[in-house]
Write a protein that holds these residues in place. Structure first.
Motif, PDB file in Angstrom:
ATOM      1  N   GLN A   1       2.669   9.436  -5.588  1.00  0.00           N
ATOM      2  CA  GLN A   1       3.015  10.372  -5.890  1.00  0.00           C
ATOM      3  C   GLN A   1       4.505  11.347  -6.935  1.00  0.00           C
ATOM      4  O   GLN A   1       4.670  12.564  -6.970  1.00  0.00           O
ATOM      5  N   GLY A   2       5.041   9.793  -6.662  1.00  0.00           N
ATOM      6  CA  GLY A   2       6.385  10.202  -8.096  1.00  0.00           C
ATOM      7  C   GLY A   2       6.335   9.640  -8.940  1.00  0.00           C
ATOM      8  O   GLY A   2       6.915   9.878 -10.573  1.00  0.00           O
ATOM      9  N   GLY A   3       5.168   9.641 -10.103  1.00  0.00           N
ATOM     10  CA  GLY A   3       4.683  10.020 -11.227  1.00  0.00           C
ATOM     11  C   GLY A   3       4.376   8.584 -11.665  1.00  0.00           C
ATOM     12  O   GLY A   3       4.655   8.474 -13.567  1.00  0.00           O
ATOM     13  N   GLN A   4       4.998   7.174 -11.513  1.00  0.00           N
ATOM     14  CA  GLN A   4       4.561   6.564 -12.147  1.00  0.00           C
ATOM     15  C   GLN A   4       3.017   5.426 -12.005  1.00  0.00           C
ATOM     16  O   GLN A   4       2.957   4.402 -11.180  1.00  0.00           O
ATOM     17  N   VAL A   5       2.345   5.792 -12.204  1.00  0.00           N
ATOM     18  CA  VAL A   5       0.886   6.060 -12.032  1.00  0.00           C
ATOM     19  C   VAL A   5       0.763   4.565 -12.981  1.00  0.00           C
ATOM     20  O   VAL A   5      -0.094   4.016 -12.168  1.00  0.00           O
ATOM     21  N   GLU A   6       1.248   4.106 -14.179  1.00  0.00           N
ATOM     22  CA  GLU A   6       0.862   2.555 -14.297  1.00  0.00           C
ATOM     23  C   GLU A   6       1.032   1.720 -13.139  1.00  0.00           C
ATOM     24  O   GLU A   6       1.032   0.700 -12.983  1.00  0.00           O
ATOM     25  N   LEU A   7       2.439   1.381 -12.257  1.00  0.00           N
ATOM     26  CA  LEU A   7       3.268   0.506 -11.709  1.00  0.00           C
ATOM     27  C   LEU A   7       1.866   1.609 -10.497  1.00  0.00           C
ATOM     28  O   LEU A   7       1.922   0.003  -9.595  1.00  0.00           O
ATOM     29  N   ALA A   8       1.907   2.676  -9.325  1.00  0.00           N
ATOM     30  CA  ALA A   8       0.644   2.641  -9.193  1.00  0.00           C
ATOM     31  C   ALA A   8       0.073   1.597  -9.063  1.00  0.00           C
ATOM     32  O   ALA A   8      -1.265   0.866  -8.184  1.00  0.00           O
TER      33      ALA A   8
ATOM     34  N   ALA B   1      -8.561   7.813  -7.235  1.00  0.00           N
ATOM     35  CA  ALA B   1      -7.881   8.626  -8.688  1.00  0.00           C
ATOM     36  C   ALA B   1      -7.546   7.597 -10.008  1.00  0.00           C
ATOM     37  O   ALA B   1      -7.809   8.223 -10.959  1.00  0.00           O
ATOM     38  N   LEU B   2      -7.758   6.567  -9.064  1.00  0.00           N
ATOM     39  CA  LEU B   2      -7.070   5.339 -10.095  1.00  0.00           C
ATOM     40  C   LEU B   2      -8.499   4.358 -10.908  1.00  0.00           C
ATOM     41  O   LEU B   2      -8.462   3.794 -11.518  1.00  0.00           O
ATOM     42  N   ASP B   3      -9.444   5.530 -10.481  1.00  0.00           N
ATOM     43  CA  ASP B   3     -10.938   5.035 -10.771  1.00  0.00           C
ATOM     44  C   ASP B   3     -10.790   2.965 -10.767  1.00  0.00           C
ATOM     45  O   ASP B   3     -11.596   2.499 -11.513  1.00  0.00           O
ATOM     46  N   LEU B   4     -10.761   2.391  -9.458  1.00  0.00           N
ATOM     47  CA  LEU B   4     -10.062   1.535  -9.223  1.00  0.00           C
ATOM     48  C   LEU B   4     -12.038   0.709  -7.736  1.00  0.00           C
ATOM     49  O   LEU B   4     -12.245   1.890  -7.299  1.00  0.00           O
ATOM     50  N   ASP B   5     -12.452  -0.207  -8.720  1.00  0.00           N
ATOM     51  CA  ASP B   5     -13.599  -0.594  -7.457  1.00  0.00           C
ATOM     52  C   ASP B   5     -13.599  -0.944  -6.346  1.00  0.00           C
ATOM     53  O   ASP B   5     -13.416  -2.068  -6.005  1.00  0.00           O
ATOM     54  N   LEU B   6     -13.647  -0.068  -4.833  1.00  0.00           N
ATOM     55  CA  LEU B   6     -13.456  -0.638  -4.150  1.00  0.00           C
ATOM     56  C   LEU B   6     -14.670  -1.540  -3.824  1.00  0.00           C
ATOM     57  O   LEU B   6     -14.932  -2.522  -2.897  1.00  0.00           O
ATOM     58  N   ASP B   7     -15.724  -1.214  -4.047  1.00  0.00           N
ATOM     59  CA  ASP B   7     -17.221  -1.845  -4.333  1.00  0.00           C
ATOM     60  C   ASP B   7     -16.638  -3.651  -4.248  1.00  0.00           C
ATOM     61  O   ASP B   7     -17.241  -3.996  -4.090  1.00  0.00           O
ATOM     62  N   MET B   8     -16.270  -3.571  -5.649  1.00  0.00           N
ATOM     63  CA  MET B   8     -16.002  -4.853  -6.183  1.00  0.00           C
ATOM     64  C   MET B   8     -15.024  -6.191  -5.155  1.00  0.00           C
ATOM     65  O   MET B   8     -15.367  -6.593  -5.388  1.00  0.00           O
ATOM     66  N   ALA B   9     -13.928  -5.176  -5.083  1.00  0.00           N
ATOM     67  CA  ALA B   9     -14.001  -5.839  -3.984  1.00  0.00           C
ATOM     68  C   ALA B   9     -14.437  -6.154  -2.791  1.00  0.00           C
ATOM     69  O   ALA B   9     -13.398  -6.499  -1.416  1.00  0.00           O
ATOM     70  N   GLY B  10     -15.446  -5.331  -1.879  1.00  0.00           N
ATOM     71  CA  GLY B  10     -15.680  -5.425  -1.373  1.00  0.00           C
ATOM     72  C   GLY B  10     -15.381  -5.032   0.382  1.00  0.00           C
ATOM     73  O   GLY B  10     -15.278  -4.579   1.579  1.00  0.00           O
TER      74      GLY B  10
ATOM     75  N   VAL C   1       0.947  -0.925   0.179  1.00  0.00           N
ATOM     76  CA  VAL C   1       0.076  -0.239  -0.194  1.00  0.00           C
ATOM     77  C   VAL C   1       0.928   1.061  -0.329  1.00  0.00           C
ATOM     78  O   VAL C   1       0.506   1.794  -0.987  1.00  0.00           O
ATOM     79  N   SER C   2       2.394   1.494   0.781  1.00  0.00           N
ATOM     80  CA  SER C   2       2.631   2.853   0.647  1.00  0.00           C
ATOM     81  C   SER C   2       3.424   2.139  -0.278  1.00  0.00           C
ATOM     82  O   SER C   2       4.055   3.880  -0.550  1.00  0.00           O
ATOM     83  N   LEU C   3       4.107   1.499  -0.625  1.00  0.00           N
ATOM     84  CA  LEU C   3       4.545   1.495  -2.006  1.00  0.00           C
ATOM     85  C   LEU C   3       4.181   1.830  -3.447  1.00  0.00           C
ATOM     86  O   LEU C   3       3.670   2.714  -4.065  1.00  0.00           O
ATOM     87  N   ALA C   4       2.865   1.575  -3.146  1.00  0.00           N
ATOM     88  CA  ALA C   4       1.291   2.145  -4.188  1.00  0.00           C
ATOM     89  C   ALA C   4       1.534   4.104  -4.184  1.00  0.00           C
ATOM     90  O   ALA C   4       1.111   4.419  -5.279  1.00  0.00           O
ATOM     91  N   ILE C   5       1.061   4.721  -3.346  1.00  0.00           N
ATOM     92  CA  ILE C   5       0.864   5.901  -3.142  1.00  0.00           C
ATOM     93  C   ILE C   5       2.436   6.304  -3.163  1.00  0.00           C
ATOM     94  O   ILE C   5       2.018   7.328  -3.311  1.00  0.00           O
ATOM     95  N   VAL C   6       3.432   5.360  -3.310  1.00  0.00           N
ATOM     96  CA  VAL C   6       4.966   6.622  -3.278  1.00  0.00           C
ATOM     97  C   VAL C   6       5.189   6.974  -4.928  1.00  0.00           C
ATOM     98  O   VAL C   6       5.321   7.353  -5.111  1.00  0.00           O
ATOM     99  N   LEU C   7       4.696   5.140  -5.281  1.00  0.00           N
ATOM    100  CA  LEU C   7       4.637   5.064  -6.991  1.00  0.00           C
ATOM    101  C   LEU C   7       4.094   6.325  -7.596  1.00  0.00           C
ATOM    102  O   LEU C   7       4.192   7.019  -8.747  1.00  0.00           O
TER     103      LEU C   7
END
Length: 120
Positions: A54-61, A94-103, A46-52
């Motif tokens: 913030q660092g402009g690595q959107v696809e890796l994030a 921001a990434l439009d990931l569906d939290l509801d689908m993941a429960g 989770v921390s890694l995704a946030i850092v990525l």
């Protein structure tokens, strides 16, 4: 060590040290290419995704945020600090990931303090 690089990147973010953050993100990306994240704990990812992000690595994030969604359980969510959970939820939004689908949406929002919950 990937974990220490991510922690240092969070420090750079807090200090608003954008050049330092970019150097660390570049090092992190190099480490990821070597597969150093294979045994990364869920909260560290989770921390890694946030850092990525913030660092402009959107696809890796996105890739790592999705891994977290796939692996998350209520215990994992409860293990995150309110701040880290808020940032992760913001990243997913921001990434439009569906939290509801993941429960995760209802549980995640219930874990946030009311003031933070209202922003979602």
């Amino acid at each position: 060590d990937l974990g220490s690089q991510v922690a240092r990147a969070h420090t750079a973010i807090a200090r608003r040290d954008l050049p330092g953050l970019q150097i660390l993100v570049d090092e992190i990306v190099e480490n990821l290419e070597l597969g150093t994240d294979e045994y990364l704990l869920w909260d560290r990812r989770v921390s890694l995704a946030i850092v990525l992000a913030q660092g402009g690595q959107v696809e890796l994030a996105r890739e790592h945020a999705e891994m977290c969604l796939d692996e998350a359980g209520e215990y994992d969510l409860r293990f995150l600090s309110s701040t880290r959970l808020y940032r992760y939820l913001g990243l997913c939004k921001a990434l439009d990931l569906d939290l509801d689908m993941a429960g995760m949406e209802e549980i995640s929002l219930a874990l946030l303090p009311p003031a933070l919950r209202e922003t979602f």
